[in-house]
Design a protein around this motif. Structure first.
Motif, PDB file in Angstrom:
ATOM      1  N   PRO A  72       3.526  -2.612  -1.521  1.00 29.42           N
ATOM      2  CA  PRO A  72       3.730  -2.340  -2.950  1.00 29.42           C
ATOM      3  C   PRO A  72       2.467  -2.670  -3.754  1.00 29.42           C
ATOM      4  O   PRO A  72       2.058  -3.829  -3.821  1.00 29.42           O
ATOM      5  CB  PRO A  72       4.881  -3.279  -3.339  1.00 29.42           C
ATOM      6  N   VAL A  73       1.839  -1.676  -4.339  1.00 32.31           N
ATOM      7  CA  VAL A  73       0.638  -1.883  -5.151  1.00 32.31           C
ATOM      8  C   VAL A  73       0.697  -0.985  -6.380  1.00 32.31           C
ATOM      9  O   VAL A  73       1.330   0.068  -6.365  1.00 32.31           O
ATOM     10  CB  VAL A  73      -0.660  -1.560  -4.369  1.00 32.31           C
ATOM     11  N   GLU A  74       0.030  -1.409  -7.451  1.00 36.36           N
ATOM     12  CA  GLU A  74      -0.083  -0.563  -8.636  1.00 36.36           C
ATOM     13  C   GLU A  74      -1.015   0.598  -8.308  1.00 36.36           C
ATOM     14  O   GLU A  74      -2.038   0.422  -7.654  1.00 36.36           O
ATOM     15  CB  GLU A  74      -0.612  -1.368  -9.821  1.00 36.36           C
ATOM     16  N   GLY A  75      -0.676   1.773  -8.785  1.00 31.51           N
ATOM     17  CA  GLY A  75      -1.484   2.947  -8.471  1.00 31.51           C
ATOM     18  C   GLY A  75      -0.909   3.727  -7.319  1.00 31.51           C
ATOM     19  O   GLY A  75      -1.206   4.912  -7.144  1.00 31.51           O
ATOM     20  N   THR A  76      -0.079   3.076  -6.515  1.00 32.40           N
ATOM     21  CA  THR A  76       0.672   3.640  -5.390  1.00 32.40           C
ATOM     22  C   THR A  76      -0.043   4.764  -4.658  1.00 32.40           C
ATOM     23  O   THR A  76      -0.961   4.515  -3.890  1.00 32.40           O
ATOM     24  CB  THR A  76       2.062   4.121  -5.865  1.00 32.40           C
ATOM     25  N   PHE A  77       0.378   6.026  -4.852  1.00 29.36           N
ATOM     26  CA  PHE A  77      -0.082   7.121  -4.004  1.00 29.36           C
ATOM     27  C   PHE A  77      -1.595   7.300  -4.050  1.00 29.36           C
ATOM     28  O   PHE A  77      -2.203   7.691  -3.057  1.00 29.36           O
ATOM     29  CB  PHE A  77       0.630   8.431  -4.367  1.00 29.36           C
ATOM     30  N   ARG A  78      -2.234   6.999  -5.191  1.00 29.89           N
ATOM     31  CA  ARG A  78      -3.688   7.128  -5.262  1.00 29.89           C
ATOM     32  C   ARG A  78      -4.381   6.088  -4.392  1.00 29.89           C
ATOM     33  O   ARG A  78      -5.359   6.376  -3.693  1.00 29.89           O
ATOM     34  CB  ARG A  78      -4.162   7.012  -6.711  1.00 29.89           C
ATOM     35  N   VAL A  79      -3.852   4.863  -4.408  1.00 24.43           N
ATOM     36  CA  VAL A  79      -4.414   3.781  -3.596  1.00 24.43           C
ATOM     37  C   VAL A  79      -4.239   4.080  -2.114  1.00 24.43           C
ATOM     38  O   VAL A  79      -5.155   3.894  -1.309  1.00 24.43           O
ATOM     39  CB  VAL A  79      -3.742   2.441  -3.952  1.00 24.43           C
ATOM     40  N   TYR A  80      -3.061   4.576  -1.742  1.00 22.30           N
ATOM     41  CA  TYR A  80      -2.805   4.913  -0.341  1.00 22.30           C
ATOM     42  C   TYR A  80      -3.714   6.057   0.114  1.00 22.30           C
ATOM     43  O   TYR A  80      -4.218   6.053   1.245  1.00 22.30           O
ATOM     44  CB  TYR A  80      -1.347   5.316  -0.143  1.00 22.30           C
ATOM     45  N   ALA A  81      -3.930   7.046  -0.766  1.00 22.78           N
ATOM     46  CA  ALA A  81      -4.783   8.181  -0.418  1.00 22.78           C
ATOM     47  C   ALA A  81      -6.219   7.729  -0.174  1.00 22.78           C
ATOM     48  O   ALA A  81      -6.892   8.214   0.742  1.00 22.78           O
ATOM     49  CB  ALA A  81      -4.746   9.236  -1.525  1.00 22.78           C
ATOM     50  N   GLU A  82      -6.680   6.789  -0.979  1.00 20.40           N
ATOM     51  CA  GLU A  82      -8.047   6.274  -0.801  1.00 20.40           C
ATOM     52  C   GLU A  82      -8.185   5.536   0.527  1.00 20.40           C
ATOM     53  O   GLU A  82      -9.183   5.691   1.241  1.00 20.40           O
ATOM     54  CB  GLU A  82      -8.403   5.343  -1.956  1.00 20.40           C
TER      55      GLU A  82
ATOM     56  N   PHE B  99     -10.087   9.863  -5.093  1.00 14.69           N
ATOM     57  CA  PHE B  99     -10.586  10.561  -6.280  1.00 14.69           C
ATOM     58  C   PHE B  99      -9.716  11.762  -6.631  1.00 14.69           C
ATOM     59  O   PHE B  99      -9.234  11.904  -7.751  1.00 14.69           O
ATOM     60  CB  PHE B  99     -12.032  11.010  -6.043  1.00 14.69           C
ATOM     61  N   PHE B 100      -9.513  12.647  -5.649  1.00 15.27           N
ATOM     62  CA  PHE B 100      -8.764  13.869  -5.909  1.00 15.27           C
ATOM     63  C   PHE B 100      -7.308  13.584  -6.262  1.00 15.27           C
ATOM     64  O   PHE B 100      -6.752  14.191  -7.185  1.00 15.27           O
ATOM     65  CB  PHE B 100      -8.843  14.813  -4.702  1.00 15.27           C
ATOM     66  N   SER B 101      -6.677  12.686  -5.529  1.00 16.98           N
ATOM     67  CA  SER B 101      -5.271  12.394  -5.769  1.00 16.98           C
ATOM     68  C   SER B 101      -5.049  11.908  -7.196  1.00 16.98           C
ATOM     69  O   SER B 101      -4.112  12.339  -7.879  1.00 16.98           O
ATOM     70  CB  SER B 101      -4.778  11.345  -4.771  1.00 16.98           C
ATOM     71  N   GLY B 102      -5.926  11.010  -7.663  1.00 21.41           N
ATOM     72  CA  GLY B 102      -5.766  10.452  -9.001  1.00 21.41           C
ATOM     73  C   GLY B 102      -6.078  11.434 -10.108  1.00 21.41           C
ATOM     74  O   GLY B 102      -5.274  11.643 -11.023  1.00 21.41           O
ATOM     75  N   TRP B 103      -7.249  12.072 -10.031  1.00 22.12           N
ATOM     76  CA  TRP B 103      -7.675  12.941 -11.124  1.00 22.12           C
ATOM     77  C   TRP B 103      -6.887  14.250 -11.172  1.00 22.12           C
ATOM     78  O   TRP B 103      -6.649  14.802 -12.250  1.00 22.12           O
ATOM     79  CB  TRP B 103      -9.170  13.233 -11.021  1.00 22.12           C
ATOM     80  N   ILE B 104      -6.467  14.749 -10.021  1.00 23.02           N
ATOM     81  CA  ILE B 104      -5.632  15.962 -10.021  1.00 23.02           C
ATOM     82  C   ILE B 104      -4.285  15.662 -10.670  1.00 23.02           C
ATOM     83  O   ILE B 104      -3.774  16.446 -11.482  1.00 23.02           O
ATOM     84  CB  ILE B 104      -5.440  16.489  -8.587  1.00 23.02           C
ATOM     85  N   TYR B 105      -3.706  14.515 -10.324  1.00 22.18           N
ATOM     86  CA  TYR B 105      -2.433  14.136 -10.936  1.00 22.18           C
ATOM     87  C   TYR B 105      -2.592  13.956 -12.437  1.00 22.18           C
ATOM     88  O   TYR B 105      -1.737  14.402 -13.222  1.00 22.18           O
ATOM     89  CB  TYR B 105      -1.897  12.853 -10.296  1.00 22.18           C
ATOM     90  N   TRP B 106      -3.671  13.295 -12.855  1.00 24.47           N
ATOM     91  CA  TRP B 106      -3.899  13.054 -14.280  1.00 24.47           C
ATOM     92  C   TRP B 106      -4.028  14.377 -15.035  1.00 24.47           C
ATOM     93  O   TRP B 106      -3.419  14.573 -16.089  1.00 24.47           O
ATOM     94  CB  TRP B 106      -5.159  12.212 -14.479  1.00 24.47           C
ATOM     95  N   THR B 107      -4.808  15.313 -14.483  1.00 27.20           N
ATOM     96  CA  THR B 107      -5.003  16.610 -15.141  1.00 27.20           C
ATOM     97  C   THR B 107      -3.684  17.374 -15.258  1.00 27.20           C
ATOM     98  O   THR B 107      -3.363  17.926 -16.318  1.00 27.20           O
ATOM     99  CB  THR B 107      -6.017  17.463 -14.360  1.00 27.20           C
ATOM    100  N   ALA B 108      -2.927  17.406 -14.178  1.00 27.74           N
ATOM    101  CA  ALA B 108      -1.632  18.098 -14.203  1.00 27.74           C
ATOM    102  C   ALA B 108      -0.716  17.462 -15.244  1.00 27.74           C
ATOM    103  O   ALA B 108      -0.037  18.164 -16.003  1.00 27.74           O
ATOM    104  CB  ALA B 108      -0.988  18.055 -12.820  1.00 27.74           C
TER     105      ALA B 108
ATOM    106  N   TRP C 153       0.957  17.055  -3.803  1.00 33.89           N
ATOM    107  CA  TRP C 153       1.998  16.661  -2.844  1.00 33.89           C
ATOM    108  C   TRP C 153       1.485  16.810  -1.414  1.00 33.89           C
ATOM    109  O   TRP C 153       1.829  16.001  -0.541  1.00 33.89           O
ATOM    110  CB  TRP C 153       3.241  17.527  -3.051  1.00 33.89           C
ATOM    111  N   ILE C 154       0.675  17.834  -1.179  1.00 32.50           N
ATOM    112  CA  ILE C 154       0.076  17.999   0.147  1.00 32.50           C
ATOM    113  C   ILE C 154      -0.807  16.799   0.464  1.00 32.50           C
ATOM    114  O   ILE C 154      -0.787  16.275   1.589  1.00 32.50           O
ATOM    115  CB  ILE C 154      -0.733  19.309   0.221  1.00 32.50           C
ATOM    116  N   ILE C 155      -1.567  16.329  -0.538  1.00 29.43           N
ATOM    117  CA  ILE C 155      -2.418  15.150  -0.341  1.00 29.43           C
ATOM    118  C   ILE C 155      -1.564  13.937  -0.006  1.00 29.43           C
ATOM    119  O   ILE C 155      -1.906  13.136   0.883  1.00 29.43           O
ATOM    120  CB  ILE C 155      -3.266  14.884  -1.601  1.00 29.43           C
ATOM    121  N   ILE C 156      -0.436  13.778  -0.697  1.00 26.31           N
ATOM    122  CA  ILE C 156       0.456  12.639  -0.439  1.00 26.31           C
ATOM    123  C   ILE C 156       0.991  12.682   0.993  1.00 26.31           C
ATOM    124  O   ILE C 156       1.026  11.658   1.694  1.00 26.31           O
ATOM    125  CB  ILE C 156       1.616  12.635  -1.456  1.00 26.31           C
TER     126      ILE C 156
END
Length: 441
Positions: free
Chosen positions: A65-75, A84-93, A366-369
């Motif tokens: 359990p961490v803050e940022g969840t899926f972005r942290v796991y992707a990194e 980078f992509f997981s976080g900024w793509i989600y933010w833009t969407a 979602w594919i990245i996740i």
């Protein structure tokens, strides 16, 4: 802070509220007219995709359990490019989702106040959502709980009225029955092309599970609450979505459904309920506001996480006494206001193209996740060969969904726009890596 922690009820209703937005009430009509009654199978496929993405997210949360969840796991699983992509793509969407939802909210409100300017309602709702998110996680959870309760209740009412119509307990003049599924061209009047072309519109009502992932780490016991909430949310959504759409299709001939209003209004009008337009309009307005509220929470948290992970300036990690990343919220709010302005400056069709591209980018994430889960290594994470197979199956179905947009002119532009967004982020990432910008942050 213990008093800021979410309960299991709040987490579940935040989840339902974050997913059940105006998209379900409005996009369902488009999906039905594109595919015909076979759209029920589209929704079953979409339910599987959503539940699988939700499953892998909850498993990673339970293991770490961490803050940022899926972005942290992707990194961690995919390296800097994943984080980078997981976080900024989600933010833009999320920013464009908020822009479209706040515009929709203003339009819905003009139903009652036709002489008031749209920009005024847009401004009011934008300030309202920002204020709610400034109040902290606990207050956010309480407000989302109320909004979600309204939407769930509305869908229950739709289902109940549908059942009463089908059983003739409410008098009506229309033909109602299973036969409606096979009239006017049969179960699949547009064949496989229509089936594939409607997949994106069937998946859109399931978007938003990332917010639940980020909210779950704010509970008193993420390891215990996350899997319970996941099962409850999936059960509630699948039950309400499929039952309401099935009752709609056997009550109202699919080819008479209008694209200019929610198809459920047509069903409810058969009941003779007074002021049905205002009632449904209120529900859709609530759905739009809740989706926007959840999106703001999600983009703020992921921007905070990007600041923690070197992919955004560190000042974005500053929090106030209520545990709110204030600068991340401020930057996301700026993006919201820009999106609102763009929604008025751009012609209607062009803005629809942009939101379609945003949907493309959202599900690409979602594919990245799923790829993150396949590659994520943690001693506390137990993965079976079945889990991996199901994840690859979900990736294939998402890719098929995104490819299906090429069959629809407006969605085709969104497909191209989505790739343009990915290209821009690729260019930014390449330049940042070459200039060592991430190291300076």
């Amino acid at each position: 802070m213990e008093n800021q922690k979410l309960t299991i009820t709040e987490l579940t209703l935040i989840g339902v509220g974050g997913i059940l937005g105006a998209g379900f009430f409005l996009a369902t009509g488009i999906a039905i007219r594109t595919a015909g009654p076979i759209v029920l199978f589209n929704y079953l496929i979409s339910a599987f995709i959503m539940s699988q993405v939700f499953y892998v997210l909850s498993n990673m949360i339970i293991s770490n359990p961490v803050e940022g969840t899926f972005r942290v796991y992707a990194e961690k699983a995919l390296g800097d490019v994943g984080g980078f992509f997981s976080g900024w793509i989600y933010w833009t969407a999320g920013i464009f989702i908020m822009g479209s939802e706040v515009t929709a909210s203003a339009i819905f409100t003009k139903y009652w106040f036709p002489n008031m300017p749209l920009w005024l309602f847009s401004l009011i709702y934008s300030i309202l959502v920002i204020t709610v998110n400034l109040m902290g996680t606990k207050n956010f959870g309480k407000i989302e709980t109320w909004f979600s309760t309204i939407k769930i209740t509305a869908l229950f009412i739709i289902v109940i009225i549908g059942i009463l119509l089908v059983t003739d307990m409410i008098p009506h003049k229309n033909y109602i029955g299973i036969g409606n599924l096979f009239q006017k061209g049969g179960l699949a009047p547009y064949g496989i092309k229509g089936f594939l072309a409607s997949m994106l519109m069937s998946l859109i009502p399931f978007g938003g599970i990332e917010v639940i992932a980020m909210s779950s780490v704010k509970t008193k016991d993420p390891e215990k609450y996350t899997p319970i909430a996941r099962k409850l949310i999936v059960l509630i959504l699948i039950s309400l979505y499929l039952s309401s759409i099935f009752l709609l299709l056997i009550t109202v001939p699919w080819n008479t459904i209008s694209l200019k209003e929610s198809p459920f209004i047509k069903l409810l009008k058969l009941s003779g309920i007074p002021y049905i337009g205002s009632l449904m309009n209120f529900v859709i307005l609530t759905a739009a506001l809740t989706t926007m509220n959840g999106a703001m929470y999600g983009v703020t948290q992921v921007l905070y996480s990007l600041g923690q992970g070197r992919f955004a300036p560190t000042f974005l990690t500053t929090k106030n006494k209520k545990d709110v990343p204030v600068y991340a919220l401020a930057l996301s709010s700026t993006g919201l206001f820009i999106a609102v302005i763009l929604s008025y400056l751009l012609p209607k069709d062009v803005y629809e193209y942009i939101t379609s591209a945003t949907g493309f980018v959202q599900f690409f994430n979602w594919i990245i996740i799923l790829l993150t889960y396949i590659n994520y290594k943690n001693p506390n994470l137990k993965k079976s060969s079945k889990d991996i197979l199901l994840s690859w199956t979900a990736i294939f179905l998402i890719a098929l969904t995104l490819s299906g947009t090429l069959l629809v002119p407006k969605q085709r532009v969104g497909f191209i726009g989505g790739f343009a967004i990915l290209f821009i982020f690729s260019l930014i990432f390449y330049i940042a890596q070459r200039t060592k910008l991430f190291d300076r942050w």
